[in-house]
Design an enzyme around this catalytic site. Sequence first.
Site, PDB file in Angstrom:
ATOM      1  N   ARG A  26     -11.989   5.978  -3.946  1.00  0.00           N
ATOM      2  CA  ARG A  26     -10.778   6.469  -3.129  1.00  0.00           C
ATOM      3  C   ARG A  26      -9.902   5.261  -2.362  1.00  0.00           C
ATOM      4  O   ARG A  26      -8.889   5.084  -3.042  1.00  0.00           O
ATOM      5  CB  ARG A  26     -11.493   7.239  -1.844  1.00  0.00           C
ATOM      6  CG  ARG A  26     -10.372   7.926  -1.098  1.00  0.00           C
ATOM      7  CD  ARG A  26      -9.802   7.315  -0.102  1.00  0.00           C
ATOM      8  NE  ARG A  26     -10.367   6.453   1.030  1.00  0.00           N
ATOM      9  CZ  ARG A  26     -10.106   5.419   1.927  1.00  0.00           C
ATOM     10  NH1 ARG A  26      -8.783   5.162   1.629  1.00  0.00           N
ATOM     11  NH2 ARG A  26     -10.793   4.978   2.538  1.00  0.00           N
ATOM     12  N   ASP A  27     -10.394   4.542  -1.906  1.00  0.00           N
ATOM     13  CA  ASP A  27      -9.438   3.268  -1.194  1.00  0.00           C
ATOM     14  C   ASP A  27      -9.037   2.501  -2.473  1.00  0.00           C
ATOM     15  O   ASP A  27      -8.189   1.825  -2.345  1.00  0.00           O
ATOM     16  CB  ASP A  27     -10.231   2.270  -0.255  1.00  0.00           C
ATOM     17  CG  ASP A  27      -9.781   1.355   0.310  1.00  0.00           C
ATOM     18  OD1 ASP A  27      -8.516   1.354   0.307  1.00  0.00           O
ATOM     19  OD2 ASP A  27     -10.377   0.458   1.009  1.00  0.00           O
ATOM     20  N   HIS A 219     -15.805  -3.288   7.019  1.00  0.00           N
ATOM     21  CA  HIS A 219     -15.094  -3.106   5.735  1.00  0.00           C
ATOM     22  C   HIS A 219     -14.010  -4.245   5.867  1.00  0.00           C
ATOM     23  O   HIS A 219     -13.115  -4.335   6.387  1.00  0.00           O
ATOM     24  CB  HIS A 219     -14.216  -1.796   6.161  1.00  0.00           C
ATOM     25  CG  HIS A 219     -13.416  -1.462   4.850  1.00  0.00           C
ATOM     26  ND1 HIS A 219     -13.605  -0.468   4.033  1.00  0.00           N
ATOM     27  CD2 HIS A 219     -12.175  -1.794   4.298  1.00  0.00           C
ATOM     28  CE1 HIS A 219     -12.575  -0.106   3.105  1.00  0.00           C
ATOM     29  NE2 HIS A 219     -11.982  -1.192   3.214  1.00  0.00           N
ATOM     30  N   HIS A 221     -11.989  -7.378   3.593  1.00  0.00           N
ATOM     31  CA  HIS A 221     -11.212  -7.429   2.448  1.00  0.00           C
ATOM     32  C   HIS A 221     -11.312  -9.153   2.234  1.00  0.00           C
ATOM     33  O   HIS A 221     -11.519  -9.899   3.387  1.00  0.00           O
ATOM     34  CB  HIS A 221      -9.811  -7.207   3.036  1.00  0.00           C
ATOM     35  CG  HIS A 221      -9.444  -5.746   2.608  1.00  0.00           C
ATOM     36  ND1 HIS A 221      -8.412  -5.274   2.177  1.00  0.00           N
ATOM     37  CD2 HIS A 221     -10.214  -4.823   2.914  1.00  0.00           C
ATOM     38  CE1 HIS A 221      -8.227  -3.709   2.226  1.00  0.00           C
ATOM     39  NE2 HIS A 221      -9.534  -3.406   2.692  1.00  0.00           N
ATOM     40  N   CYS A 252      -4.477  -2.187   0.496  1.00  0.00           N
ATOM     41  CA  CYS A 252      -3.958  -1.235   1.442  1.00  0.00           C
ATOM     42  C   CYS A 252      -2.361  -0.944   0.941  1.00  0.00           C
ATOM     43  O   CYS A 252      -1.648  -2.052   1.417  1.00  0.00           O
ATOM     44  CB  CYS A 252      -4.268  -1.598   2.942  1.00  0.00           C
ATOM     45  SG  CYS A 252      -3.458  -0.443   3.965  1.00  0.00           S
ATOM     46  N   ASN A 261     -10.642  -5.135  -1.647  1.00  0.00           N
ATOM     47  CA  ASN A 261     -11.565  -5.121  -0.968  1.00  0.00           C
ATOM     48  C   ASN A 261     -12.968  -5.980  -1.406  1.00  0.00           C
ATOM     49  O   ASN A 261     -12.988  -6.541  -2.477  1.00  0.00           O
ATOM     50  CB  ASN A 261     -12.252  -3.549  -0.934  1.00  0.00           C
ATOM     51  CG  ASN A 261     -11.521  -2.518  -0.441  1.00  0.00           C
ATOM     52  OD1 ASN A 261     -11.274  -2.434   0.641  1.00  0.00           O
ATOM     53  ND2 ASN A 261     -10.870  -1.609  -1.312  1.00  0.00           N
TER      54      ASN A 261
END
Length: 313
Positions: A26-27, A219, A221, A252, A261
């Site tokens: 997804r991300d 989460h 990065h 993002c 990520n």
Amino acid sequence: MSNGLPMSVPSPGLPPRIRIHEVGARDGLQNEKTVVPTEVKAEFIHRLAGAGLTTIEATSFVHPKWVPQLADAEQLFPQLRDISGACLPVLVPNARGLERALDLGARRIAVFGSATESFAKANLNRTVDESLAMFEPVVDQARTAGMHVRGYLSMCFGDPWEGPVPVAQVISVARRLMDLGCDELSLGDTIGVATPGHVSALLTGLEQAGVATQSIGVHFHDTYGQALSNTLTALRHGVTTVDASAGGLGGCPYAKSATGNLATEDLVWMLEGLGIETGVDLGRLTATSVWMAGQLGRPSPSRTVKALSHQEQ
């Protein structure tokens, strides 16, 4: 290192087991310039489940205009029904997104909030207050339907428009997001500027504000190479849920300075070395990321994938 794994040397004060919340499908894929075919996404998620990941964020029910790469959520989700042993959460932005997710039988959802006004406006076209008001009926309805609800909170450490974000500000918004009824809170270092002391201060403050560490995920990065050190700091605070992206996919789309990520393989390598259980087969996961890199036409940025696969750089 004869078996593709590091020597395991446990360190005191760390959890015995970690749940990895895999966000690559997804991300990761939402940031691709070209649309990845639905069948490739489905195979990617199947391969991730086959590697032992038990939480795989599958897609997003955002309006296709905003995230065209995930416009095929209705086509993708039914192709995942044969996956057993893995939860498949989906991101929903509003009541319409929740309705779409419920229609397809999703059991876990996530809402996506911001700790800063600038990013709330850029990402949601709303103020922080307005976005929380929008989430309230969504979380209520989801909980009534028996769904598990995760609350993402982005820009917890720094914002490209506002700079460093005060810890007290993040705690305030996090507390409000959890008060809506979320089961879990994911703290996002969206532009990768966090360092271990900052992570420690935020987690301590949240605990003091009554947000249970057991309900927190992190989460990170890797913009400045700090994702693993920040993760280790969070583990020392008792956090047992870590977001990561297979092969280091993603960033993002609304924060141009955000890079990838934390790579799931890099995380698993560290956890294996610490004797922390994940249930993930690093060899199968690496092979999956190499396969996905082939689909995308470029090598994986994950250092562990590079080291274990000897892929051409």
